[in-house]
Structure formats: structure tokens, C-alpha cells
Write an enzyme that holds these catalytic residues in place. Structure first.
Site, PDB file in Angstrom:
ATOM      1  N   SER A 164       0.839  -1.201   0.000  1.00  0.00           N
ATOM      2  CA  SER A 164       0.000   0.000   0.000  1.00  0.00           C
ATOM      3  C   SER A 164       0.878   1.256   0.000  1.00  0.00           C
ATOM      4  O   SER A 164       1.615   1.492  -0.944  1.00  0.00           O
ATOM      5  CB  SER A 164      -0.970  -0.039   1.181  1.00  0.00           C
ATOM      6  OG  SER A 164      -1.949   0.967   1.083  1.00  0.00           O
ATOM      7  N   HIS A 281      -8.786   0.701  -0.312  1.00  0.00           N
ATOM      8  CA  HIS A 281      -8.631  -0.111  -1.521  1.00  0.00           C
ATOM      9  C   HIS A 281      -9.966  -0.673  -2.001  1.00  0.00           C
ATOM     10  O   HIS A 281     -10.047  -1.805  -2.485  1.00  0.00           O
ATOM     11  CB  HIS A 281      -7.591  -1.220  -1.303  1.00  0.00           C
ATOM     12  CG  HIS A 281      -6.251  -0.696  -0.882  1.00  0.00           C
ATOM     13  ND1 HIS A 281      -5.440   0.013  -1.738  1.00  0.00           N
ATOM     14  CD2 HIS A 281      -5.611  -0.736   0.313  1.00  0.00           C
ATOM     15  CE1 HIS A 281      -4.341   0.374  -1.080  1.00  0.00           C
ATOM     16  NE2 HIS A 281      -4.428  -0.054   0.158  1.00  0.00           N
TER      17      HIS A 281
END
Length: 394
Positions: A164, A281
Site C-alpha cells: 500500500s 482499496h
């Protein structure tokens, strides 16, 4: 900036036959001015990027290295949000360049990041707008330590991946982005993600399942449950692929509560709500897309000098536009970490696995690697970020 930011050890190419660059693409420096308010992006660019013009991507660079065995090439893994903790970075301050990194971070962010990392409070450090920059800087500070103690490990690095927000640190390490510019982008990203998270009650659910589990069906049933409650356009989808039989599902809180309540029906053997503020996400992060896209358009991105793997598709970044596009797409796409690990460590049968170093707070990526590839994990090490200075000197 730190020693690695202006070092000559960066490699181009992805195979262990890298090309040693004669000089770094970028040269960091301290920012002029200061004050309580974060500096503007234009000010940051003027004062943090060196005067040297970067070479063209196809430009010939130094002599080609001789071939080497896979074991001689190393892999660096950069952690993401959730790995932060109060006290991280304390063991890094004795290494060259680290305090300069935190001083520059204070100017970019507009607050004292080092004090927040060392002293907390934890509730503030755990906020998305704070923890993402904190993990980013601590990870690159850990590279400083690694470069000081084991410079050959850094010199021989052939691949990197970040989880990430860790992707930004991996790209800085690989020479694709400048430290100050990337930190500014992380700042914008973190603030936009926190705002998106606060707009709708949402979260993330960690799941370990049996082989029979059908995640698509489970998420569909959860969305139908939300619709029965009168929720329009409910979101419930896999947001992180960690290792075989382990996923993170994110979306509306009501959907996640439904999955927990009905876990046996979906062959979920263990579920746990994660201590995060939103459904990262997933589509619920759509409001954060434009702010990040705009800031990425305004900073310089170059082709990485080593392989860096994208969370979006588990494949290597190819060029600057590719990076810009996928970093934005990553906000609303699942993190394909399991697939990324397969890409990084894919090799012919009998070939040795490279030494792997997790640089940054926590050992979560090492634990996941063990589940994904036990043979690769046996060559894994973690660069500690909490070691006391006195202990390090003994």
C-alpha cells in the site's frame, strides 16, 4: 538527504545484471524556511531537488556488472499502514542522514513527525493522516541503517515491493521519486483517504478461511443484506490478498458485521475487524482519487533503477506514466500482495532464493512471506527500528 539518497550504488535492470549508475538521479537537501504551516509543493520542489538534470531513460550508464547468483541479489520489502507503533524510529537516529530526514519531513508535513513517532499519543499516530507519512519515513530511515551496517545488501538490491503506502517508499528507494516530493504525495493521499473514510461508516475485516470459501459469493450476500437495510450502492469486496486462504474484506460496516455473524456459512474459520477508519482499496476511496492524481501530475517521476512491483497487478513498473497511473488506481483496487510475492520470488526449480530484508516498523510482511513462500522466507531478515542507541553501540 541521507547517504543512500546521493549514493552511487543504485542499479538499473531487474535480473542481477544491473547497471551501476555513476551518480544518483536525485540529490536531496534541507528545505529553506519553515514555520508551523507545511510548505507549498512549489517551495518543496525548489528547495529539495538538486540542480543536476536527470539523464534520459535510455541514456547509457556505467559499466555493466558481471552476472551473479540469485543469492547475491537482495530484495527489500516496505511495510504499510498498520505497522506503526509509538517508539518506532528510536533506534535509527544514530545513523547518518536520519535526523535530516525527520527535519525535512517536519517542513513538508507542518508538524513534528519524529516526536509523534517517539512519544505519541498512540491515537494520533494511528490516524491515517499521520501513520502513512510516519511509516514512509521510518521505512526509508531503516534503509539508512541497513546501508550503514551492511552496505553490500543495499548495493546488490535487485527488487523492491511496498505494501500500500509502502509502495511510495519502495519507489523513492529505487530512484523513481524524490523523498520530499513523495512525502508530499503521501501527505495528500493520507489526508484524502481519511476524509473519504470519515464520510461513510466503513471498515476492514481480516478473514482466514477454508479452501471451500467463495469470497465473491460471500460479498454478494453481504451487499444484498445491506440493500435490505435500505443502503444504496453498498460496498463489500476483497481489498487485500495476503496469502493462501487469507483475505481482507472491506466495505460498509453493516456488510462486515453480516459476514462475521454468518462466518460458518461462508467457510470463514476466523474473522477480525481491523483497527482502521475506513474501507481502503475499495470504491469507497473514490473521493481520494482526484487529490492524489493531481499531486502526482505535479511531481517528477522516473523509471525505477531496480524492479519495483505494483500492488495493483503484481507486475513490475515499466515507466513513469505507468507508476503515476497505478498509484492512483491502487486507492480503489485490491492489494494483490500474495500475487506480488509470487512474482518477486518466481524462479526455476533448484535456483537459490535471494536474501530478503523488511525495512520499516513491524514484521508483518515477513509473516505473510512465510505463508506465501517458506523457502524464500528462510532467507528473510528484519531491520529493527526500535533498537536503543546505547544497545546498538555495544
Amino acid at each position: 538527504m541521507g547517504s543512500w539518497a546521493a549514493a552511487t550504488w543504485r542499479l538499473a535492470g531487474c535480473s542481477g545484471r544491473g547497471v551501476l549508475r555513476g551518480a544518483a538521479r536525485r540529490r536531496g537537501s534541507s528545505l529553506r524556511g519553515g514555520g508551523e504551516r507545511a510548505a507549498s509543493l512549489s517551495e518543496l520542489l525548489q528547495s529539495s531537488v538538486g540542480d543536476e538534470e536527470p539523464g534520459e531513460e535510455g541514456e547509457a550508464a556505467g559499466p555493466r556488472r558481471e552476472g551473479r547468483s540469485p543469492r547475491e541479489g537482495t530484495v527489500l520489502l516496505f511495510p504499510g499502514q498498520g505497522s506503526q507503533f509509538v517508539g518506532m524510529g528510536r533506534g535509527l537516529l544514530r545513523y547518518p542522514g536520519v535526523r535530516d530526514m525527520y527535519r525535512l519531513a517536519e517542513k513538508v508535513l507542518g508538524y513534528d513527525l519524529l516526536s509523534l513517532c517517539l512519544e505519541g499519543p498512540r491515537a494520533e499516530l494511528d490516524r491515517t493522516r499521520h501513520c502513512q507519512p510516519a511509516v514512509f519515513v521510518a521505512s526509508l530511515a531503516a534503509v539508512e541503517k541497513l546501508n550503514h551496517l551492511q552496505p553490500k545488501v543495499v548495493e546488490s538490491c535487485v527488487a523492491a515491493a511496498g505494501y500500500s503506502v509502502g509502495e511510495f517508499a519502495a519507489l523513492v528507494f529505487a530512484g523513481a521519486m524524490d523523498f520530499a516530493e513523495a512525502l508530499y504525495a503521501v501527505k495528500v493521499r493520507a489526508e484524502a483517504m481519511q476524509a473519504a473514510a470519515e464520510a461513510i461508516p466503513s471498515g476492514m475485516l481480516s478473514v482466514i478461511s477454508r479452501r471451500e470459501a467463495n469470497y465473491k459469493y460471500a460479498c454478494l450476500e453481504a451487499r444484498r443484506h445491506c440493500e435490505s437495510l435500505g443502503i444504496d450502492n453498498p460496498v463489500c469486496e476483497v481489498s487485500n490478498y495476503l496469502f493462501p486462504d487469507s483475505r481482507v474484506i472491506a466495505g460498509h460496516i453493516q456488510a462486515l458485521e453480516f459476514l462475521q455473524k454468518n462466518a460458518p456459512k461462508f467457510y470463514f474459520t476466523r474473522t477480525k475487524m481491523l483497527p482502521v477508519s475506513g474501507a481502503f482499496h475499495t470504491q469507497l476511496m473514490e473521493p481520494a482519487v482526484e487529490p492524489l492524481a493531481e499531486v502526482l501530475k505535479s511531481i517528477e517521476i522516473q523509471k525505477p533503477l531496480i524492479c519495483v512491483y505494483s500492488n495493483v497487478d503484481g507486475k513490475k513498473y515499466m515507466h513513469s506514466k505507468h507508476i503515476q497511473k497505478l498509484l492512483v488506481k491502487q486507492l480503489v483496487s485490491p492489494v494483490l500482495w500474495e500475487q506480488t510475492m509470487h512474482s518477486v520470488y518466481q524462479r526455476k526449480q533448484g535456483m537459490e532464493f535471494p536474501y530478503t530484508y523488511e525495512v520499516g516498523p513491524g514484521k508483518q510482511l515477513g509473516a505473510v512471506l512465510r505463508k506465501c513462500n517458506l523457502k524464500a522466507w528462510r532467507q528473510y531478515s528484519h531491520v529493527d527500528v526500535t533498537e536503543e542507541e546505547e544497545a546498538a553501540e555495544t
